[in-house]
Write an enzyme that holds these catalytic residues in place. Sequence first.
Site, PDB file in Angstrom:
ATOM      1  N   LYS A  40       0.832  -1.207   0.000  1.00  0.00           N
ATOM      2  CA  LYS A  40       0.000   0.000   0.000  1.00  0.00           C
ATOM      3  C   LYS A  40       0.867   1.258   0.000  1.00  0.00           C
ATOM      4  O   LYS A  40       0.575   2.224  -0.716  1.00  0.00           O
ATOM      5  CB  LYS A  40      -0.941  -0.020   1.205  1.00  0.00           C
ATOM      6  CG  LYS A  40      -2.074  -1.019   1.057  1.00  0.00           C
ATOM      7  CD  LYS A  40      -2.802  -1.292   2.371  1.00  0.00           C
ATOM      8  CE  LYS A  40      -3.846  -2.386   2.170  1.00  0.00           C
ATOM      9  NZ  LYS A  40      -4.454  -2.848   3.416  1.00  0.00           N
ATOM     10  N   GLN A  85      -4.979  -1.694   9.658  1.00  0.00           N
ATOM     11  CA  GLN A  85      -4.799  -2.997   9.023  1.00  0.00           C
ATOM     12  C   GLN A  85      -5.352  -4.130   9.888  1.00  0.00           C
ATOM     13  O   GLN A  85      -5.070  -4.212  11.085  1.00  0.00           O
ATOM     14  CB  GLN A  85      -3.305  -3.234   8.752  1.00  0.00           C
ATOM     15  CG  GLN A  85      -2.985  -4.531   8.044  1.00  0.00           C
ATOM     16  CD  GLN A  85      -3.500  -4.557   6.619  1.00  0.00           C
ATOM     17  OE1 GLN A  85      -3.413  -3.577   5.888  1.00  0.00           O
ATOM     18  NE2 GLN A  85      -4.037  -5.692   6.214  1.00  0.00           N
ATOM     19  N   ASP A 104     -11.672   2.603   3.898  1.00  0.00           N
ATOM     20  CA  ASP A 104     -12.074   1.203   3.775  1.00  0.00           C
ATOM     21  C   ASP A 104     -13.589   1.060   3.669  1.00  0.00           C
ATOM     22  O   ASP A 104     -14.093  -0.003   3.325  1.00  0.00           O
ATOM     23  CB  ASP A 104     -11.589   0.397   4.989  1.00  0.00           C
ATOM     24  CG  ASP A 104     -10.336  -0.405   4.703  1.00  0.00           C
ATOM     25  OD1 ASP A 104     -10.074  -0.687   3.521  1.00  0.00           O
ATOM     26  OD2 ASP A 104      -9.629  -0.767   5.657  1.00  0.00           O
TER      27      ASP A 104
END
Length: 288
Positions: free
Chosen positions: A53, A97, A120
């Site tokens: 990422k 995460q 997200d």
Amino acid sequence: MSGQVINGKELVSSIREEIRADAAALTASGHQPGLVVVIVGEDPASQVYVRNKAKACDDVGIYSEVHRLPEATTQQELIALIHKFNSDNKINGILVQSPLPKHIDEEAVVDEIDPLKDVDCFHPVNVGNLMIGKDGMKPCTPHGVIEILKRTGVEIAGKHAVVVGRSNIVGKPMAMLLLREHATVSIVHSRTPNMEEITKQADILVVAVGKAHLIKANHVKPGAVVIDVGMNRPADGKLTGDVDFEAVKEIASAITPVPGCVGPMTITMLLRNTVDAASRAAKVNVSV
């Protein structure tokens, strides 16, 4: 005759070029998009995802920070860090995460992220907006699947789309986004007694359950478009999807490979969400 194997690398490259241009325009106006990724503990797979990422952000001109916290970090300490990023104007996207250590309530942590920075799309506000069709964040993997379909010329409106899986991360939001595109949507899952009967009706079949080779040729209607979201690593160590690729590609009109398509597209949609969040925050119109 084998179906078309969708070229994920080509799709990702094209979309990232668009994101790169939008990020450059925002940066030139004094509003460089910024993403922070927080990882707690030493999960090896998570470490790889986080590195990917950060590399992707650098590639398209997004400012990024990675905060690696020890396994013993408390829930209160993690939430305090999130609050700091909520008020940091150079950060437009916050990603925590998964998985988190067992002593941390992941849902409680997500609830503390500013919905405008929830790239997200896990916050209840953004999930609710998705349900009612309001513009805003879209969950990365389902959003990526919609982009794959659109950019390969697959007509969604009026088609019967079947989603295998009902997770909050993929299955449920995938169904909502397909509905937005005017598909007729069915969801099948572990308690569906006649799964094969339903999947074989699908014009578009999206599979996201995390069971290697669950979907065989007998589950698929000839000419269907098959999107494999699964990522499994069996005993032989070879990454594979939820679809028996070699068998299904012989009857599908198009199919995504694993790895190399949905995975990279998911990260690409994370970048898209970050740039779009920056655009909204700066009130500078790029692609939003």
